[in-house]
Scaffold this motif. Structure first.
Motif, short mmCIF file in Angstrom:
data_model
loop_
_atom_site.label_atom_id
_atom_site.label_comp_id
_atom_site.label_asym_id
_atom_site.label_seq_id
_atom_site.Cartn_x
_atom_site.Cartn_y
_atom_site.Cartn_z
N ASN A 111 43.11 27.03 44.57
CA ASN A 111 41.83 26.34 45.18
C ASN A 111 40.70 27.30 45.11
N GLY A 112 40.74 28.19 43.81
CA GLY A 112 39.58 29.11 43.45
C GLY A 112 39.69 30.48 44.20
N SER A 113 40.55 30.89 45.23
CA SER A 113 40.59 31.83 45.88
C SER A 113 41.04 32.99 45.04
N ASN A 114 42.05 32.79 43.72
CA ASN A 114 42.26 33.72 43.13
C ASN A 114 41.05 34.43 42.13
N LEU A 115 40.09 33.93 42.34
CA LEU A 115 38.72 34.53 41.66
C LEU A 115 37.68 34.96 42.67
N ALA A 116 37.78 36.49 42.65
CA ALA A 116 36.88 36.90 43.41
C ALA A 116 35.44 36.91 42.84
N VAL A 117 34.66 36.40 43.67
CA VAL A 117 33.34 36.33 43.45
C VAL A 117 32.51 37.39 44.43
N GLU A 118 31.74 38.51 43.82
CA GLU A 118 31.06 39.32 44.71
C GLU A 118 29.87 39.89 44.40
N TYR A 119 29.13 40.42 45.29
CA TYR A 119 28.03 41.00 45.10
C TYR A 119 27.80 42.47 45.51
N SER A 120 26.86 43.31 44.97
CA SER A 120 26.73 44.59 45.14
C SER A 120 25.35 45.05 45.10
N THR A 121 24.91 46.01 45.97
CA THR A 121 23.49 46.40 45.69
C THR A 121 23.69 48.01 45.30
N ASP A 122 24.47 48.48 44.92
CA ASP A 122 24.56 49.91 44.32
C ASP A 122 25.63 49.94 43.53
N GLY A 123 26.51 48.94 43.31
CA GLY A 123 27.58 49.07 42.17
C GLY A 123 28.90 49.91 42.41
#
Length: 281
Positions: A111-123
């Motif tokens: 259902n797509g949950s195997n792929l983590a899509v993430e964001y960061s402001t500091d790495g």
């Protein structure tokens, strides 16, 4: 061709998401499968930074959604931790920032949950975005365009937003492809303090001038850049003009900052006398 398709996409139906394209990446068209960290064919190569151990390839090009650019795409193989990180996206001056991208999976059961899509402001600290893909027979090997959501209202307004695509968990036969990554948002309309900002070259001197619309005296901070990334403070003045005689580059970009109001003027670029002209943004 990819650039033409991207322009068409921007003129079509994305108003249902957000309003302004802050960043877009169509992955270019690699001549051969190339690791993302060494690939130089990015649409924004040299503007943003691309890292990770995923690769870019042209097999199974994106299709089926408005603005699908075809050509290359990011390939996330069935190995835990395979990733692509995009860094250096400036979202300052925008609100309602959201991420969109084309995606293809290769296993009906995911259902797509195997792929983590993430964001960061500091790495260092990464925040997850969530999305759900259809499951069942015929749901694999189909490109779709999605907009993940996060626990916050929208993505942050920062000078260096990072986006990461990462294989977080495995499923037999599962791989992902990513294309046409975009960040959208609404521009924040700031009070107008400066108008008619212009620049001209006269041999070894660049002359800057502007009109202040403020009724009170403002302190104008003159800033200069060679690459639109790093800005140098040249002077502070209450006048509506400035002469820059310390020229060491064929082209110099200028902006005026009003500290009291946290306001930046539009940017103008000035070419040397040999290549005389004005570049506006």
């Amino acid at each position: 061709m990819k650039q033409i398709l991207l322009l068409i996409a921007m003129l079509f139906s994305y108003n249902s998401f957000c309003q302004t394209v802050i960043y877009s990446e169509n992955c270019g068209t690699p001549s051969t499968t190339t690791v993302v960290s060494t690939y130089t064919g990015w649409q924004n190569n040299g503007k943003q930074t691309y890292a990770g151990n995923a690769d870019v390839r042209t097999t199974v090009p994106s299709s089926g959604y408005t603005g699908a650019s075809g050509g290359g795409n990011i390939f996330i193989t069935n190995t835990a931790g395979t990733n692509c990180i995009i860094s250096g996206i400036n979202t300052i001056g925008y609100t309602g920032v959201c991420l969109q991208f084309g995606i293809l999976k290769t296993a009906n059961g995911s259902n797509g949950s195997n792929l983590a899509v993430e964001y960061s402001t500091d790495g260092t600290t990464w925040n997850a975005l969530s999305f759900t893909m259809a499951t069942g027979s015929g749901s694999s090997n189909v490109w779709t365009y999605i907009q993940p959501t996060c626990s916050c209202t929208d993505l942050p307004s920062v000078s260096n937003l990072r986006i990461r695509f990462r294989m977080a968990s495995l499923m037999s036969g599962l791989q992902f492809r990513i294309d046409d990554v975009r960040l959208m948002g609404s521009a924040i309309i700031l009070p107008l303090h400066i108008t008619n900002f212009s620049a001209s070259n006269n041999g070894t001197i660049n002359t800057l001038s502007w009109i202040s619309l403020s009724e009170s005296t403002k302190l104008f901070v003159i800033q200069r850049s060679k690459d639109l990334k790093e800005w140098q403070v040249l002077a502070q003045t209450t006048d509506n003009a400035y002469l820059d005689s310390d020229l060491d580059s064929d082209v110099n970009y200028y902006r005026v900052y009003v500290e009291e109001d946290n306001f930046y003027s539009p940017i103008v670029g000035v070419l040397s006398q040999i290549k005389r002209g004005i570049v506006r943004f």
